[in-house]
Motif scaffolding. Structure first.
Motif, short mmCIF file in Angstrom:
data_model
loop_
_atom_site.label_atom_id
_atom_site.label_comp_id
_atom_site.label_asym_id
_atom_site.label_seq_id
_atom_site.Cartn_x
_atom_site.Cartn_y
_atom_site.Cartn_z
N SER A 151 67.59 72.75 15.88
CA SER A 151 68.78 72.39 16.66
C SER A 151 69.36 73.58 17.41
N GLN A 152 68.94 74.79 17.07
CA GLN A 152 69.43 75.99 17.73
C GLN A 152 68.51 76.45 18.87
N MET A 153 67.37 75.77 19.03
CA MET A 153 66.40 76.14 20.05
C MET A 153 66.69 75.35 21.34
N THR A 154 66.11 75.86 22.45
CA THR A 154 66.29 75.17 23.73
C THR A 154 64.98 74.70 24.33
N SER A 155 63.83 75.08 23.71
CA SER A 155 62.53 74.65 24.23
C SER A 155 61.47 74.80 23.14
N CYS A 156 60.32 74.20 23.40
CA CYS A 156 59.19 74.32 22.48
C CYS A 156 58.68 75.76 22.46
N ALA A 157 58.62 76.41 23.60
CA ALA A 157 58.13 77.78 23.67
C ALA A 157 59.04 78.71 22.85
N GLU A 158 60.35 78.49 22.95
CA GLU A 158 61.28 79.30 22.18
C GLU A 158 61.08 79.08 20.68
N LYS A 170 63.16 77.89 9.68
CA LYS A 170 63.03 76.61 8.97
C LYS A 170 62.77 75.51 9.98
N MET A 171 61.68 75.70 10.75
CA MET A 171 61.39 74.76 11.83
C MET A 171 60.06 74.06 11.67
N ASP A 172 59.30 74.39 10.65
CA ASP A 172 57.97 73.78 10.47
C ASP A 172 57.95 73.05 9.13
N GLY A 173 58.53 71.85 9.11
CA GLY A 173 58.69 71.10 7.87
C GLY A 173 57.39 70.74 7.19
#
Length: 186
Positions: A151-158, A170-173
């Motif tokens: 939720s804190q990111m703005t793109s897939c690359a980021e 904590k982005m790869d569940g």
């Protein structure tokens, strides 16, 4: 000295009966408390060994009664309570085994995810340039600034840059190396 005899009568409701001595004589009173407490009732006609004692009223009665057909103690039939207890123990062991198995699987997944992230962190980050006309920001513009959630990111690359370069993300569940599959990288 033990005396032998045969149980001639037994009143189950009141818990007493009479023994006829093998060598003759008057019948002897016997109370349920004189038998081994094994959960089974005495049977009329069974051979017994006993000692003479005195009851509360002073009259003779049989004490320390042993059933001769089966030895010192008759075979125990499991009571309903013991059967329930053994079933409960079996179910309890099954539940414990399931909990341990579930904990083991969860721990393995956690370890695998940690190992995967550790391997990714040890590899040099690939800096890819976005395609011309792409709205994604340059990876050089990213820095580990404490953000750890999708939720804190703005793109897939980021999100990819953060998961490969910053600790504690904590982005790869599902631990497959692709972050934010629900929001950005689908």
């Amino acid at each position: 000295m033990p005396i032998t005899g045969t149980l001639r009568s037994w009143n189950e409701d009141r818990g007493f009966g009479f023994i006829a001595p093998t060598h003759g004589g008057a019948e002897i009173f016997v109370h349920a408390s004189a038998f081994a407490r094994d959960g089974s009732s005495p049977t009329v006609g069974e051979n017994l060994s006993y000692e003479l004692g005195r009851g509360r009223d002073g009259k003779p009665q049989a004490v320390n009664v042993v059933r001769l057909a089966v030895g010192s103690r008759p075979p125990r039939a499991p009571s309903g309570r013991e059967t329930h207890k053994s079933q409960t123990s079996w179910v309890g062991l099954l539940i414990i085994a399931l909990l341990l198995g579930t904990g083991g699987v969860w721990g393995y997944k956690q370890f695998s995810g940690w190992q995967h992230r550790k391997n990714l962190a040890s590899q040099p980050a690939e800096l890819s340039t976005p395609a011309p006309g792409s709205s994604e920001a340059s990876p050089a513009a990213f820095s580990c600034d404490g953000r750890v959630y999708c939720s804190q990111m703005t793109s897939c690359a980021e999100a990819k840059w953060f998961i490969n370069n910053c600790p504690g993300t904590k982005m790869d569940g599902n631990s497959d190396g692709i972050p934010c599959q629900e929001q950005w990288c689908n």
